[in-house]
Design a protein around this motif. Structure first.
Motif, mmCIF file in Angstrom:
data_model
loop_
_atom_site.group_PDB
_atom_site.id
_atom_site.type_symbol
_atom_site.label_atom_id
_atom_site.label_comp_id
_atom_site.label_asym_id
_atom_site.label_seq_id
_atom_site.Cartn_x
_atom_site.Cartn_y
_atom_site.Cartn_z
ATOM 1 N N MET A 38 0.746 -1.213 -0.078
ATOM 2 C CA MET A 38 0.004 0.088 0.128
ATOM 3 C C MET A 38 0.840 1.240 -0.064
ATOM 4 S SD MET A 38 -3.269 -0.781 -0.119
ATOM 5 C CE MET A 38 -2.473 -2.171 -1.264
ATOM 6 N N ALA A 39 1.984 0.980 0.161
ATOM 7 C CA ALA A 39 3.106 2.261 0.415
ATOM 8 C C ALA A 39 3.158 2.682 -1.126
ATOM 9 C CB ALA A 39 4.342 1.946 0.870
ATOM 10 N N ALA A 40 3.163 1.897 -2.328
ATOM 11 C CA ALA A 40 3.168 2.116 -3.669
ATOM 12 C C ALA A 40 1.615 3.263 -3.904
ATOM 13 C CB ALA A 40 3.053 1.131 -4.528
ATOM 14 N N ASP A 41 0.632 2.681 -3.089
ATOM 15 C CA ASP A 41 -0.428 3.631 -3.763
ATOM 16 C C ASP A 41 -0.550 4.910 -2.924
ATOM 17 O OD1 ASP A 41 -2.805 1.252 -4.932
ATOM 18 O OD2 ASP A 41 -1.324 0.398 -3.454
ATOM 19 N N ALA A 42 0.013 4.879 -1.472
ATOM 20 C CA ALA A 42 0.045 6.137 -0.855
ATOM 21 C C ALA A 42 1.092 7.228 -1.624
ATOM 22 C CB ALA A 42 0.473 5.828 0.589
ATOM 23 N N GLU A 43 1.999 6.455 -2.163
ATOM 24 C CA GLU A 43 3.233 7.465 -2.914
ATOM 25 C C GLU A 43 2.473 8.109 -4.180
ATOM 26 O OE1 GLU A 43 7.750 6.558 -3.843
ATOM 27 O OE2 GLU A 43 6.307 5.314 -5.221
ATOM 28 N N SER A 59 -2.285 6.273 7.066
ATOM 29 C CA SER A 59 -1.283 6.307 8.031
ATOM 30 C C SER A 59 -0.035 6.710 7.414
ATOM 31 C CB SER A 59 -1.234 4.957 8.832
ATOM 32 O OG SER A 59 -2.281 4.640 9.456
ATOM 33 N N LEU A 60 0.317 6.154 6.265
ATOM 34 C CA LEU A 60 1.544 6.548 5.296
ATOM 35 C C LEU A 60 1.490 8.021 4.820
ATOM 36 C CD1 LEU A 60 1.700 3.217 3.429
ATOM 37 C CD2 LEU A 60 3.390 4.017 5.068
ATOM 38 N N LEU A 61 0.441 8.310 4.599
ATOM 39 C CA LEU A 61 0.199 10.001 3.969
ATOM 40 C C LEU A 61 0.402 10.896 5.311
ATOM 41 C CD1 LEU A 61 -2.702 9.451 1.564
ATOM 42 C CD2 LEU A 61 -0.463 9.943 1.074
ATOM 43 N N ASP A 62 -0.382 10.426 6.493
ATOM 44 C CA ASP A 62 -0.031 11.459 7.579
ATOM 45 C C ASP A 62 1.300 11.478 7.933
ATOM 46 O OD1 ASP A 62 -2.726 11.749 7.993
ATOM 47 O OD2 ASP A 62 -3.053 10.263 9.349
ATOM 48 N N ALA A 63 1.858 10.329 8.039
ATOM 49 C CA ALA A 63 3.530 10.222 7.983
ATOM 50 C C ALA A 63 4.368 11.215 7.405
ATOM 51 C CB ALA A 63 3.964 8.718 8.198
ATOM 52 N N GLY A 64 3.990 11.346 5.992
ATOM 53 C CA GLY A 64 4.472 12.023 5.071
ATOM 54 C C GLY A 64 3.995 13.546 5.013
ATOM 55 N N GLY A 65 3.165 13.819 5.841
ATOM 56 C CA GLY A 65 2.605 15.059 6.109
ATOM 57 C C GLY A 65 1.480 15.489 5.038
ATOM 58 N N TYR A 66 1.005 14.797 4.412
ATOM 59 C CA TYR A 66 -0.059 14.934 3.680
ATOM 60 C C TYR A 66 -1.368 14.773 4.363
ATOM 61 C CZ TYR A 66 3.037 14.577 -0.054
ATOM 62 O OH TYR A 66 4.384 14.919 -0.728
ATOM 63 N N GLY A 67 -2.069 15.817 5.051
ATOM 64 C CA GLY A 67 -3.413 15.998 5.970
ATOM 65 C C GLY A 67 -4.644 15.789 4.902
ATOM 66 N N SER A 68 -5.888 15.840 5.723
ATOM 67 C CA SER A 68 -7.060 15.625 5.106
ATOM 68 C C SER A 68 -7.475 16.920 4.354
ATOM 69 C CB SER A 68 -8.161 15.471 5.878
ATOM 70 O OG SER A 68 -8.336 16.436 7.025
ATOM 71 N N ASP A 69 -6.630 17.984 4.262
ATOM 72 C CA ASP A 69 -6.927 19.230 3.471
ATOM 73 C C ASP A 69 -6.277 18.990 2.022
ATOM 74 O OD1 ASP A 69 -4.086 19.122 4.278
ATOM 75 O OD2 ASP A 69 -3.869 21.285 4.087
ATOM 76 N N ARG A 70 -5.584 17.904 1.761
ATOM 77 C CA ARG A 70 -4.907 17.589 0.449
ATOM 78 C C ARG A 70 -5.352 15.999 0.186
ATOM 79 N NH1 ARG A 70 1.466 18.428 1.544
ATOM 80 N NH2 ARG A 70 1.816 18.459 -0.642
ATOM 81 N N ILE A 71 -5.436 15.177 0.951
ATOM 82 C CA ILE A 71 -5.931 13.828 0.639
ATOM 83 C C ILE A 71 -6.800 13.421 1.452
ATOM 84 C CG2 ILE A 71 -4.946 11.384 -0.245
ATOM 85 C CD1 ILE A 71 -2.072 12.849 -0.468
ATOM 86 N N GLU A 72 -7.991 12.585 1.080
ATOM 87 C CA GLU A 72 -8.706 12.348 2.328
ATOM 88 C C GLU A 72 -9.438 10.887 1.799
ATOM 89 O OE1 GLU A 72 -11.827 14.832 2.937
ATOM 90 O OE2 GLU A 72 -12.995 14.521 1.090
#
Length: 495
Positions: A148-153, A285-298
């Protein structure tokens, strides 16, 4: 003897569903593709350029929502004396060719294989306003990993790409869903392996963004009247059977935890549904770790694009700012990109499941969005035009333009009829040229050139008084040896 019939002249018309692109549009698209490629490259993706033509066999099933052979593509059969020539077709997207490329070269490619591709695709569909049969796509895919890291990326890269090309944060949202969750919903409905019923439900879900919750409920059950007053037959489910679908489509909550809790209720005891929710939780969780909050990706279960095609996570980038349509009504700009996980596509060639995930950006729609936001210049800057005062001294003018080009300045010599100097300046205006260079006989004798700032001249002509015009001349006399330096100075002042 009968007079031979005159062959009619061909009509100079663009084929239906196609259009021509001129300098400014081509330049803007090229710049956008260069910018997007820079983001993809920064993420570690390599470029791939495959053939625009594939065999029909390699393309396989064509557009995901079309079942008839050859429907939706431009296909032809190669000539063969026995009538058995191969069927060929223009690619309808950049994903189907990737599956063929990976299957063909997988022993020579790294695993996972990360590639991006850009170029035109062709679809033999009914054209309409803003809908053409040829358009550009810009794809990035990772083949060979189920992580799922590939999808998060991919989602993070899509967010970065939109901001890099000029869509500010707050004007877009990348929304993520999962096909496995929907499969769990179908199980909770008790449809089991009833393929026909499942397909009917999928087609109905795809209409959610058009008819809303109430419309989907009607279409799943007894049917509904459309806007024209015609009755559309429903799937025939009971209200209890339809409920899990509606719970799925409306499960978005104020935060990710609430959304996931609602999805768990919608899928009930379905294992595949639980697997899909776990994947969404991992992506979040992976997106949160990268600093991508719900204002960008949800996480948003209302994303139902391509659910008949994708096998896991699906994602869509939507531009959230408002525009006015052709009737003057406000509406959101809408989707400019979509993608997801498709683990079955390469299997057609290899017989083995190869996990893959990727995204495609609609370049033409993204360009239109930037124009709406005023992020693209209204007019591209043309070349510096070296005018011709004496056609016998063409070598002198060619020397000037060569000096400018060697200094990295876009320039050309006027190659039309030089008799009327006014026409040369009109030509420069039509080319949106920033500067005209003038060297007549007197200038040549005195070792000088005249440099006319066409941009400043146009501004002065619009609003300046005579006194202001005298104080801010738009034409300069400089030594011939200072030509390049003065042109560079003026160009820098115009930026």
């Amino acid at each position: 003897m009968a007079k031979p019939k005159k062959q009619p002249r061909p009509k100079a018309v663009t084929p239906k569903g196609f259009r021509d692109y001129f300098g400014e549009e081509v330049t803007q698209r090229t710049e956008m593709l260069r910018t997007i490629a820079g983001v993809y490259h920064r993420y570690g993706f390599d470029a791939l350029e495959s053939s625009a033509v594939e065999t029909v066999e390699a393309l396989g099933k064509f557009l995901p929502d079309v079942d008839r052979p050859n429907e939706g593509v431009f296909a032809w059969q190669e000539f063969d004396e026995g009538g058995n020539g191969d069927w060929m077709a223009l690619r309808y997207d950049l994903t189907a060719p990737l599956a063929r490329v990976y299957a063909q070269h997988r022993n020579d490619l790294p695993t996972p294989y990360r590639r991006y591709a850009m170029g035109p695709v062709w679809r033999n569909e009914k054209p309409g306003p803003g809908r053409y049969r040829q358009f550009y796509q810009c794809d990035a895919d990772t083949v060979g990993t189920a992580s799922m890291a590939a999808d998060a990326e991919i989602c993070a890269m899509l967010s970065d790409t939109l901001e890099t090309v000029g869509i500010p944060r707050g004007d877009y949202l990348v929304r993520v869903n999962n096909r496995k969750v929907l499969n769990g919903v179908l199980e909770a409905m008790g449809l089991g392996e009833d393929a026909a019923a499942r397909d009917n439900v999928l087609r109905t879900i795809d209409k959610f963004d058009k008819v809303g919750e109430a419309g989907v409920r009607e279409l799943l059950t007894k049917g509904r009247l459309d806007a024209s007053g015609a009755f559309i037959d429903g799937v025939g489910l009971s209200d209890d059977q339809a409920e899990p679908v509606l719970a799925f489509l409306t499960s978005k909550a104020a935060d990710t935890a609430g959304t996931l809790a609602n999805l768990r209720a919608a899928v009930g005891d379905s294992k595949i549904g639980a697997d899909g929710i776990a994947e969404l939780e991992q992506i979040g969780s992976l997106l949160d770790a990268g600093g991508y909050g719900s204002d960008r990706i949800e996480i948003d279960p209302s994303v139902v694009r391509g659910l008949g095609y994708y096998t896991g996570p699906v994602y869509e980038a939507e531009l959230t700012f408002e525009i006015f349509d052709e009737k003057g009504r406000k509406r959101q700009f809408g989707s400019v990109s979509g993608g997801g996980r498709y683990d079955d596509l390469v299997k057609r060639f290899t017989g083995q499941e190869v996990p893959a995930t990727g995204v495609s950006i609609g370049v033409d729609r993204l360009l239109a969005a930037l124009r709406e936001k005023g992020r693209l210049s209204a007019q591209a800057t043309g070349p510096v035009v070296v005018t011709v005062m004496d056609r016998d001294r063409m070598a002198d003018y060619q020397a000037m333009v060569a000096e400018l080009r060697n200094a990295g300045i876009r320039a050309e010599v006027y190659l039309g009829n030089p008799k009327n100097f006014g026409n040369q300046l009109k030509y420069a205006d039509k080319r949106n040229s920033p500067i005209a260079v003038i060297e007549g006989g007197d200038e040549k004798a005195n070792g000088i050139v005249q440099i006319k700032d066409l941009i400043l001249g146009a501004k002065i002509a619009e609003s300046a008084t005579l006194e202001e015009w005298k104080e801010r001349p738009s034409q300069f006399e400089v030594p011939r040896g200072d030509l390049v330096a003065k042109v560079r100075e003026i160009l820098d002042s115009q930026d």
